[in-house]
Design a protein around this motif. Structure first.
Motif, PDB file in Angstrom:
ATOM      1  N   THR A 149       0.856  -1.195   0.000  1.00  0.00           N
ATOM      2  CA  THR A 149       0.000   0.000   0.000  1.00  0.00           C
ATOM      3  C   THR A 149       0.884   1.233   0.000  1.00  0.00           C
ATOM      4  O   THR A 149       2.089   1.144   0.170  1.00  0.00           O
ATOM      5  CB  THR A 149      -0.829   0.126   1.303  1.00  0.00           C
ATOM      6  N   GLN A 154      -4.585   2.773   0.577  1.00  0.00           N
ATOM      7  CA  GLN A 154      -4.337   1.803  -0.474  1.00  0.00           C
ATOM      8  C   GLN A 154      -4.331   2.517  -1.823  1.00  0.00           C
ATOM      9  O   GLN A 154      -4.764   3.655  -1.943  1.00  0.00           O
ATOM     10  CB  GLN A 154      -5.434   0.755  -0.463  1.00  0.00           C
ATOM     11  N   ASN A 168      -2.719  -2.654   6.442  1.00  0.00           N
ATOM     12  CA  ASN A 168      -4.089  -2.136   6.397  1.00  0.00           C
ATOM     13  C   ASN A 168      -4.183  -0.975   7.375  1.00  0.00           C
ATOM     14  O   ASN A 168      -3.240  -0.709   8.129  1.00  0.00           O
ATOM     15  CB  ASN A 168      -5.081  -3.254   6.759  1.00  0.00           C
ATOM     16  N   SER A 181      -8.262 -10.212   2.305  1.00  0.00           N
ATOM     17  CA  SER A 181      -7.919  -9.075   3.164  1.00  0.00           C
ATOM     18  C   SER A 181      -7.852  -7.832   2.295  1.00  0.00           C
ATOM     19  O   SER A 181      -7.586  -7.927   1.103  1.00  0.00           O
ATOM     20  CB  SER A 181      -6.553  -9.326   3.818  1.00  0.00           C
ATOM     21  N   ASN A 182      -8.119  -6.684   2.908  1.00  0.00           N
ATOM     22  CA  ASN A 182      -7.952  -5.428   2.179  1.00  0.00           C
ATOM     23  C   ASN A 182      -7.628  -4.324   3.182  1.00  0.00           C
ATOM     24  O   ASN A 182      -7.389  -4.585   4.358  1.00  0.00           O
ATOM     25  CB  ASN A 182      -9.203  -5.092   1.346  1.00  0.00           C
ATOM     26  N   TRP A 183      -7.614  -3.116   2.711  1.00  0.00           N
ATOM     27  CA  TRP A 183      -7.228  -1.959   3.535  1.00  0.00           C
ATOM     28  C   TRP A 183      -8.076  -1.823   4.791  1.00  0.00           C
ATOM     29  O   TRP A 183      -7.623  -1.363   5.831  1.00  0.00           O
ATOM     30  CB  TRP A 183      -7.309  -0.692   2.666  1.00  0.00           C
TER      31      TRP A 183
END
Ligand code: ZN
Length: 268
Positions: A149, A154, A168, A181-183
């Motif tokens: 990121t 992100q 994150n 999974s993401n920010w």
């Protein structure tokens, strides 16, 4: 809700209330001028809510266990801004600007369940899976260029959406293998997604196709486009997310939810 569906709707409301202590706020009906007001709900959505709540109750030891775990939930459809849905203890809201999926129902009710236990279920999941939340370590990881990121956000491009552990907003280093999974990932989202995966995985129900798709995407080539999940470096991310032999029951998360619903997890 159409006028002709009023009988059906009131039956569903009664069932949700008596079987699960889930109270839908009805926004349809005849107004003071005698005109029918449709409100935000459709017949299909009530049906979807009922079926999906039933799936979550199905992994627990019956309806009484569900009622005990959730402690009664009010459900509304209203304008809640940019989010599709949200939840707190005893309340789940869906955005009136759109509809919702069975997956979303289970995800949001899992949040309400966690909240009803003072958010300690997600703490227990974090511990059980070997994860931890450490913002300063996250900043360090970003500083030395190990993050997928930018520093404070992100980027909207493949390989830069903040899927790696700790990369994150929360500084959440997930342990073992989540299904994604993401920010915005943190232990609360991890818990809700883990419950939804457990409900759907290999059970041929309304959540099963989505659960399978979430795992199978990591078999795609780097830069490949998936119809549900867009383009990403899937092969690269497989080491963080793809379970052994593609079998999600081999993950710590699946085992955690299994132990939890069997009453074998001690909540401090
Ligand atoms: Zn959530």
């Amino acid at each position: 809700m159409e006028n002709t569906d009023i009988q059906y709707a009131s039956e569903k409301l009664t069932q949700l209330s008596s079987e699960y202590h889930v109270e839908v706020i009805a926004d349809w009906g005849v107004d003071s001028d005698g005109r029918w007001q449709k409100g935000n709900w459709s017949r299909d959505e009530l049906d979807r809510l009922y079926r999906s709540v039933g799936l979550l109750a199905g992994i627990m030891k019956g309806r009484n266990q569900f009622i005990e775990n959730l402690g009664g939930v009010t459900v509304k459809k209203e304008d809640i801004g940019p989010h599709g849905a949200d939840a707190q203890a005893h309340l789940v809201r869906f955005n009136s600007k759109g509809s919702f999926s069975p997956w979303t129902v289970v995800h949001e009710f899992a949040h309400a369940w966690d909240a009803n236990f003072g958010w300690k279920l997600s703490v227990a999941l974090e511990k059980y899976t070997g994860g931890f939340t450490r913002p300063w370590l996250s900043w360090l990881k970003k500083l030395v260029g190990l993050s997928d990121t930018k520093f404070f956000r992100q980027e909207n491009k493949p390989g830069r959406r903040g899927r790696k552990p700790g990369c994150n907003a929360a500084g959440y280093f997930y342990g073992d293998k989540p299904s994604g999974s993401n920010w915005r990932f943190n232990r609360l989202e991890d818990f809700a997604e883990s419950v939804a995966m457990y409900v759907g995985w290999a059970r041929s129900n309304d959540l099963s196709n989505w659960a399978e798709a979430r795992v199978k995407r990591y078999l795609l080539e780097n830069g490949a486009s998936d119809k549900n999940f867009g383009t990403d470096y899937w092969t690269y991310y497989a080491k963080f997310f793809y379970p052994k032999g593609g079998d999600y029951t081999k993950t710590r998360r699946w085992k955690f939810v299994e132990e939890l619903v069997k009453g074998r997890v001690k909540i401090a």
